[in-house]
Enzyme design. Structure first.
Site, PDB file in Angstrom:
ATOM      1  N   ASP A 103       0.793  -1.234   0.000  1.00  0.00           N
ATOM      2  CA  ASP A 103       0.000   0.000   0.000  1.00  0.00           C
ATOM      3  C   ASP A 103       0.824   1.282   0.000  1.00  0.00           C
ATOM      4  OD1 ASP A 103       0.910  -0.437   2.589  1.00  0.00           O
ATOM      5  OD2 ASP A 103      -0.747   0.670   3.458  1.00  0.00           O
ATOM      6  N   GLU A 104       2.107   1.187  -0.281  1.00  0.00           N
ATOM      7  CA  GLU A 104       2.962   2.366  -0.202  1.00  0.00           C
ATOM      8  C   GLU A 104       4.022   2.343  -1.273  1.00  0.00           C
ATOM      9  OE1 GLU A 104       5.258   3.476   3.287  1.00  0.00           O
ATOM     10  OE2 GLU A 104       3.624   2.709   4.497  1.00  0.00           O
TER      11      GLU A 104
END
Length: 382
Positions: A103-104
């Site tokens: 998610d990053e």
DNA sequence: TCTGGGGTCCTAGGACCC
DNA sequence: TCTGGGGTCCTAGGACCC
């Protein structure tokens, strides 16, 4: 030459994907968590956070705080699918995309200006496109380095966009508590607190010599740099993995030695499957054993030559167990097997006394019939 | 309240060699 | 018989990140 680094962070990613797939859950306290009794929370939606639920918290505790929460087991394959969509968008702006986790990601926009316009424009476009094309909300931060970009996206959460210009870095950092800095965890924060250091501003007042005496030459130097917003770490698109491992926490502690050994063999096979899938050989085998009282010990051994043979890795893992002192009466709550010192499998040395084809056959059967289809001798006991 | 699973990096001590 | 210092490799543990 000043850099422009962008950090994208998806908001409550796992929970948001679940809400995307189950629209009736939208806005509800969705909690993606490992099962009781020993699971922990992976991600809590913002609705769930209102009740004090946080990631890393034991699932049992989350249930007490939020009894009517919707608890779901993680579906990593699905999250990976969405992560790929997001990465595809990011890759349109620069090849310098470094995924930090599902998610990053960091982007180095320093060279993208000519093609895509100023960094502000790119940031706005990414910030708009991701929700539009994936129906997931994200936060975007931009700064002169990774440290500042990440803190900027954090400050923008949820759903915001924040740009920190070089001349604003110090005032932006000064107000933050030290534990926001990358690499300052609970232990370091507590030690700093004892010295009266709470904010980045406080930290900046401490002379380098004193920081070195507190945290050692490297640690002190790192803190000194962090407090000033200095960070030269490059954005690295792909990095070679240095180790692979599998570990399991058992719902009930294991007492029987045979069961422990069988589990080590099973985990060793899982590790070897991945090793082969990534076309790597390993020269170090490690095991991890955690007892009921949470004390944990690790043992590792260096092999005479790199291998991807299940028989060898399994035998080494079981062998390492004899070097672990099992405290009397203590059950085992976690077992792990890992490999390190990885090298590409371009050159495959032949083991002297083992048919090298045996390992290949084992992997093929397991791929065809599933990981339970074939186990090594003695690992069949359930 | 009782602590996941996947990683990275650093430190420190001991063995060994020169 | 007792004494160096430096370098490298290996191992175990711990802090930290998501």
């Amino acid at each position: 030459m000043p850099r422009w680094i962008l950090h994208v962070d998806m908001d409550a990613f796992y929970a948001s994907v679940e809400e995307l797939d189950h629209p009736e859950l939208r806005g509800k306290p969705v909690i993606v968590a490992g099962p009781e009794p020993r699971g922990v929370v992976a991600t809590a939606s913002y609705a769930a956070r209102q009740f004090g639920v946080r990631s890393g918290m034991p699932t049992t505790q989350a249930k007490r705080l939020c009894p009517h929460g919707i608890f779901l087991p993680p579906r990593f394959d699905r999250y990976e699918e969405m992560a790929q969509k997001i990465r595809a968008i990011l890759s349109e702006y620069t090849p310098l995309v470094e995924p930090v986790s599902l998610d990053e990601a960091f982007l180095d926009l320093s060279g993208s200006e000519l093609l895509y316009g100023p960094p502000e424009r790119i940031a706005e476009e990414i910030h708009m496109r991701i929700p539009k094309e994936t129906n997931l909300s994200c936060s975007v931060g931009v700064g002169p380095n990774k440290l500042v970009a990440k803190l900027a996206s954090d400050a923008a959460k949820p759903g915001g966009l924040k740009i920190v210009y070089p001349e604003e870095v110090q005032s932006f950092l000064d107000q933050l508590p030290v534990e926001k800095l990358w690499g300052v965890g609970p232990k370091t924060a507590a030690r700093l607190e004892e010295k009266g250091v709470r904010t980045v501003y406080d930290l900046r007042q401490v002379p380098l010599g004193l920081l070195r005496s507190w945290f050692g030459p490297k640690g002190g130097e790192a803190l000194w740099q962090l407090a000033r917003g200095l960070d030269e770490t490059p954005v690295v698109p792909v990095r070679e993995s240095k180790s692979l491992s599998h570990e399991v926490t058992y719902a009930q502690d294991i007492f029987a030695k045979e069961k422990v050994e069988a589990e080590l063999r099973r985990l060793a096979l899982l590790v070897v499957d991945r090793l082969r899938a990534e076309r790597l050989l390993a020269q170090t085998v490690q095991i991890k054993v955690r007892f009921a009282d949470f004390t944990t010990c690790t043992r590792q051994t260096k092999l005479p030559e790199p291998t991807d043979q299940a028989m060898i890795v399994a035998a080494e893992a079981v062998g390492l167990l004899s070097r672990v002192q099992i405290p009397p009466g203590q059950g085992v709550r976690l077992l792990g097997v890992g490999v390190a010192d990885l090298v590409p499998a371009t050159f495959r040395p032949l083991p002297l006394f083992l048919d090298p084809k045996l390992g290949d056959v084992l992997c093929e059967v397991r791929q065809k019939f599933g990981t339970d289809a074939l186990r090594l001798g003695n690992s069949s006991s359930k």
